[in-house]
Design a protein around this motif. Structure first.
Motif, PDB file in Angstrom:
ATOM      1  N   THR A  49      37.508  54.935  56.997  1.00 42.65           N
ATOM      2  CA  THR A  49      37.060  53.504  57.030  1.00 42.65           C
ATOM      3  C   THR A  49      37.527  52.746  58.262  1.00 42.65           C
ATOM      4  OG1 THR A  49      37.424  53.657  54.576  1.00 42.65           O
ATOM      5  CG2 THR A  49      37.227  51.391  55.791  1.00 42.65           C
ATOM      6  N   PRO A  50      36.543  52.239  58.925  1.00 41.94           N
ATOM      7  CA  PRO A  50      36.706  51.331  60.134  1.00 41.94           C
ATOM      8  C   PRO A  50      37.785  50.317  59.807  1.00 41.94           C
ATOM      9  CG  PRO A  50      34.743  50.557  59.242  1.00 41.94           C
ATOM     10  CD  PRO A  50      34.922  51.903  58.299  1.00 41.94           C
ATOM     11  N   PRO A  51      38.649  49.935  60.990  1.00 41.84           N
ATOM     12  CA  PRO A  51      39.686  48.923  60.653  1.00 41.84           C
ATOM     13  C   PRO A  51      39.167  47.517  60.475  1.00 41.84           C
ATOM     14  CG  PRO A  51      39.381  49.383  63.232  1.00 41.84           C
ATOM     15  CD  PRO A  51      38.613  50.420  62.269  1.00 41.84           C
ATOM     16  N   GLN A  52      38.278  47.376  60.865  1.00 47.15           N
ATOM     17  CA  GLN A  52      37.279  45.862  60.292  1.00 47.15           C
ATOM     18  C   GLN A  52      36.300  46.042  59.178  1.00 47.15           C
ATOM     19  OE1 GLN A  52      35.664  45.020  64.307  1.00 47.15           O
ATOM     20  NE2 GLN A  52      36.733  43.162  64.387  1.00 47.15           N
ATOM     21  N   PRO A  53      36.761  45.386  58.007  1.00 54.51           N
ATOM     22  CA  PRO A  53      35.835  45.490  57.117  1.00 54.51           C
ATOM     23  C   PRO A  53      34.427  45.174  57.236  1.00 54.51           C
ATOM     24  CG  PRO A  53      37.111  43.491  56.952  1.00 54.51           C
ATOM     25  CD  PRO A  53      37.550  44.299  58.023  1.00 54.51           C
ATOM     26  N   MET A  54      33.420  45.722  56.389  1.00 56.22           N
ATOM     27  CA  MET A  54      31.881  45.429  56.480  1.00 56.22           C
ATOM     28  C   MET A  54      31.547  44.999  55.292  1.00 56.22           C
ATOM     29  SD  MET A  54      30.776  48.866  58.789  1.00 56.22           S
ATOM     30  CE  MET A  54      31.247  50.285  57.554  1.00 56.22           C
ATOM     31  N   PHE A  55      30.698  43.922  55.718  1.00 56.08           N
ATOM     32  CA  PHE A  55      30.205  43.138  54.374  1.00 56.08           C
ATOM     33  C   PHE A  55      28.693  42.772  54.698  1.00 56.08           C
ATOM     34  CE2 PHE A  55      29.246  38.988  52.435  1.00 56.08           C
ATOM     35  CZ  PHE A  55      29.249  39.333  51.023  1.00 56.08           C
ATOM     36  N   ASN A  56      27.932  43.015  53.523  1.00 58.18           N
ATOM     37  CA  ASN A  56      26.538  42.641  53.678  1.00 58.18           C
ATOM     38  C   ASN A  56      26.274  41.558  52.488  1.00 58.18           C
ATOM     39  OD1 ASN A  56      24.150  42.435  55.266  1.00 58.18           O
ATOM     40  ND2 ASN A  56      23.658  44.611  54.816  1.00 58.18           N
ATOM     41  N   ARG A  57      25.348  40.609  52.599  1.00 55.15           N
ATOM     42  CA  ARG A  57      24.949  39.871  51.733  1.00 55.15           C
ATOM     43  C   ARG A  57      23.333  39.831  51.723  1.00 55.15           C
ATOM     44  NH1 ARG A  57      27.802  34.170  50.825  1.00 55.15           N
ATOM     45  NH2 ARG A  57      28.951  35.654  49.393  1.00 55.15           N
ATOM     46  N   ILE A  58      22.828  40.154  50.546  1.00 52.56           N
ATOM     47  CA  ILE A  58      21.457  40.297  50.529  1.00 52.56           C
ATOM     48  C   ILE A  58      20.900  39.236  49.335  1.00 52.56           C
ATOM     49  CG2 ILE A  58      19.473  41.956  50.467  1.00 52.56           C
ATOM     50  CD1 ILE A  58      21.591  42.663  52.318  1.00 52.56           C
ATOM     51  N   THR A  59      20.074  38.303  49.787  1.00 51.89           N
ATOM     52  CA  THR A  59      19.681  37.562  49.104  1.00 51.89           C
ATOM     53  C   THR A  59      17.959  37.399  49.029  1.00 51.89           C
ATOM     54  OG1 THR A  59      19.671  35.528  50.618  1.00 51.89           O
ATOM     55  CG2 THR A  59      21.564  36.129  49.256  1.00 51.89           C
ATOM     56  N   ARG A  60      17.388  36.956  47.726  1.00 50.75           N
ATOM     57  CA  ARG A  60      16.026  36.592  47.693  1.00 50.75           C
ATOM     58  C   ARG A  60      15.820  35.198  47.987  1.00 50.75           C
ATOM     59  NH1 ARG A  60      13.750  38.403  41.869  1.00 50.75           N
ATOM     60  NH2 ARG A  60      12.017  37.456  43.048  1.00 50.75           N
ATOM     61  N   GLU A  61      14.879  34.900  48.888  1.00 48.57           N
ATOM     62  CA  GLU A  61      14.682  33.508  49.211  1.00 48.57           C
ATOM     63  C   GLU A  61      12.991  33.185  49.144  1.00 48.57           C
ATOM     64  OE1 GLU A  61      17.113  31.573  49.910  1.00 48.57           O
ATOM     65  OE2 GLU A  61      18.904  32.977  50.363  1.00 48.57           O
ATOM     66  N   GLU A  62      12.600  31.969  49.326  1.00 47.30           N
ATOM     67  CA  GLU A  62      11.364  31.795  49.302  1.00 47.30           C
ATOM     68  C   GLU A  62      10.567  32.076  48.204  1.00 47.30           C
ATOM     69  OE1 GLU A  62      10.502  29.375  51.498  1.00 47.30           O
ATOM     70  OE2 GLU A  62      12.168  29.580  52.653  1.00 47.30           O
ATOM     71  N   ARG A  63      11.008  31.598  47.097  1.00 46.96           N
ATOM     72  CA  ARG A  63      10.520  31.937  45.800  1.00 46.96           C
ATOM     73  C   ARG A  63      10.174  33.636  45.400  1.00 46.96           C
ATOM     74  NH1 ARG A  63       5.771  27.850  44.422  1.00 46.96           N
ATOM     75  NH2 ARG A  63       6.158  28.559  42.339  1.00 46.96           N
ATOM     76  N   GLY A  64      11.075  34.348  46.028  1.00 46.47           N
ATOM     77  CA  GLY A  64      10.885  35.705  45.814  1.00 46.47           C
ATOM     78  C   GLY A  64      10.261  36.388  46.865  1.00 46.47           C
ATOM     79  N   CYS A  65       9.561  35.730  48.004  1.00 46.02           N
ATOM     80  CA  CYS A  65       8.819  36.285  48.735  1.00 46.02           C
ATOM     81  C   CYS A  65       9.667  36.987  50.153  1.00 46.02           C
ATOM     82  CB  CYS A  65       7.714  35.124  49.568  1.00 46.02           C
ATOM     83  SG  CYS A  65       6.551  34.495  48.303  1.00 46.02           S
ATOM     84  N   LEU A  66      10.686  36.603  50.289  1.00 44.61           N
ATOM     85  CA  LEU A  66      11.660  37.035  51.472  1.00 44.61           C
ATOM     86  C   LEU A  66      13.022  37.790  50.659  1.00 44.61           C
ATOM     87  CD1 LEU A  66      12.722  37.074  54.455  1.00 44.61           C
ATOM     88  CD2 LEU A  66      13.618  34.858  54.114  1.00 44.61           C
ATOM     89  N   ILE A  67      13.314  38.915  51.375  1.00 45.75           N
ATOM     90  CA  ILE A  67      14.636  39.276  51.086  1.00 45.75           C
ATOM     91  C   ILE A  67      15.400  39.200  52.309  1.00 45.75           C
ATOM     92  CG2 ILE A  67      15.860  41.379  50.750  1.00 45.75           C
ATOM     93  CD1 ILE A  67      14.163  42.184  48.468  1.00 45.75           C
ATOM     94  N   HIS A  68      16.541  38.417  52.295  1.00 41.58           N
ATOM     95  CA  HIS A  68      17.227  38.093  53.608  1.00 41.58           C
ATOM     96  C   HIS A  68      18.369  38.778  53.559  1.00 41.58           C
ATOM     97  CE1 HIS A  68      20.218  35.466  56.108  1.00 41.58           C
ATOM     98  NE2 HIS A  68      19.299  35.623  56.842  1.00 41.58           N
ATOM     99  N   GLU A  69      18.849  39.447  54.782  1.00 35.76           N
ATOM    100  CA  GLU A  69      20.078  40.204  54.853  1.00 35.76           C
ATOM    101  C   GLU A  69      21.213  39.518  56.010  1.00 35.76           C
ATOM    102  OE1 GLU A  69      21.600  44.516  56.712  1.00 35.76           O
ATOM    103  OE2 GLU A  69      19.692  43.843  57.054  1.00 35.76           O
TER     104      GLU A  69
END
Length: 378
Positions: free
Chosen positions: A258-278
């Motif tokens: 595991t790398p020393p720095q943590p890794m985090f990803n937030r994935i959300t649905r936007e624009e009334r479901g037309c966009l998935i943002h990372e």
């Protein structure tokens, strides 16, 4: 490398009828990889890359070297043209030929390429493929064909597309060329030029019927219309293909420390479901991506940019239990765009695998760039 060679042969399957798969002009055998994987239990298959102007003679020699017979050829575009020409000259070896949007007469026709979905580096390649003219004696070769031939042709989507006129024009062209009765045509309404990429289920079904000696009828691909009052991206279930990635995730390498720095990803649905943002933050790097489903092309696109100035462009679709994409990486560190393949696997309701491969030789060989496991943050 000697001129006119068959190279980069990909094989799958040990049982069933023999299939030889030929890609579009200038495209490698791996354009058939997904088909090979899906149909490994049905056929004995080989997909080939042609180099140095390889044509009928080179393929004929290769078939003899492999001691193959009763082979059905399927080819995309110019590969389909080549397959029909080979069927005319080698009926002792070829049992049938399927041309997917290929010119099987001496008239090159007007292929409709889905250029918009391609990374810019691929546009010129596919434009050059569209400009490949069939052999001047293709009419004569077509008239000489004695084995079954299927011309699988797409009818583009659009408000001004006249499907009846396209069918009539093609029927007149076959009549002009003197096509024998062994040639049949099936149209795919709502399809795209690269049918194996966009509608693999149609290619699977058409080839299975053809190999069995059955009639292949037209395919009418229907897409659900928007419901009155509904958000545009809520009426088509394909917009939900990537929802398994939505959430807050802790990320770690699939193997290794595991790398020393943590890794985090937030994935959300936007624009009334037309966009998935990372929104990525990990390993000393931050970056964002926009992921959209382009309904008119039936493909997913991803556009990524990070704080280091690196840009990724991907396109693909949900296929064979995973979101499969390909594209290019552009970076100030690279002299030229780097080909990349990106796959997302849904391993469970709270686990996702993201696997990336890059190629330093234009797509001939691939190496792992990273292999991440996502665990949903509770």
């Amino acid at each position: 490398m000697a001129a006119g060679q068959v190279v980069d042969v990909e094989r799958r399957g040990e049982h069933g009828p023999a299939l030889l798969l030929i890609p579009e002009a200038g495209v490698r055998a791996d354009s058939w990889s997904a088909f090979l994987d899906r149909n490994a239990s049905r056929y004995r298959m080989a997909a080939v890359t042609l180099r140095g102007g390889a044509g009928v003679e080179a393929l004929s020699r290769w078939l003899d070297e492999q001691k193959l017979n009763r082979v059905v050829i399927a080819g995309q575009g110019a590969g389909g043209t080549l397959g029909v020409a080979l069927a005319a000259k080698r009926p002792d070896v070829i049992a049938g030929a399927v041309s997917i949007n290929g010119a099987i007469t001496s008239s090159p026709g007007r292929p409709s390429f889905a250029l918009d979905y391609l990374a810019p580096d691929r546009v010129d390649l596919y434009r050059s493929a569209a400009a490949v003219a069939p052999p001047p004696d293709m009419d004569q070769l077509l008239r000489a064909v004695t084995v079954p031939v299927l011309s699988l042709r797409h009818v583009p989507r659009g408000p001004n597309v006249d499907g009846a006129a396209i069918r009539a024009e093609w029927a007149a062209e076959l009549k002009r060329a003197g096509a024998p009765l062994t040639v049949q045509t099936a149209f795919v309404d709502g399809g795209e030029y690269f049918l194996e990429e966009f509608l693999p289920e149609v290619v699977d079904d058409a080839l299975e019927r053809f190999v069995r000696g059955q009639e292949v009828k037209d395919y009418h691909k229907r897409f659900p219309p928007p419901q009155p009052g509904a958000a545009p991206c809520s009426s088509d279930p394909a917009f939900r293909d990537f929802d398994f990635w939505v959430g807050d995730w802790d990320v770690k390498p699939a193997q290794g420390p595991t790398p020393p720095q943590p890794m985090f990803n937030r994935i959300t649905r936007e624009e009334r479901g037309c966009l998935i943002h990372e929104a990525w933050n990990g390993g000393g790097l931050t970056g964002q991506s926009f992921n959209i489903f382009e309904a008119s092309r039936r493909i997913w696109r991803q556009f990524w940019v990070d704080a280091g100035g690196t840009v990724h462009e991907y396109w693909g679709r949900w296929r064979d239990g995973a979101m499969r994409m390909r594209g290019f990486i552009r970076s100030p560190r690279f002299a030229a765009p780097l080909p990349v393949r990106l796959t997302f696997f849904r391993l469970g309701p709270d686990t996702v695998r993201q696997f990336s491969e890059t190629s330093a030789d234009g797509g001939t060989t691939w190496s792992t760039a990273y292999d991440f496991i996502y665990e949903r943050r509770k």
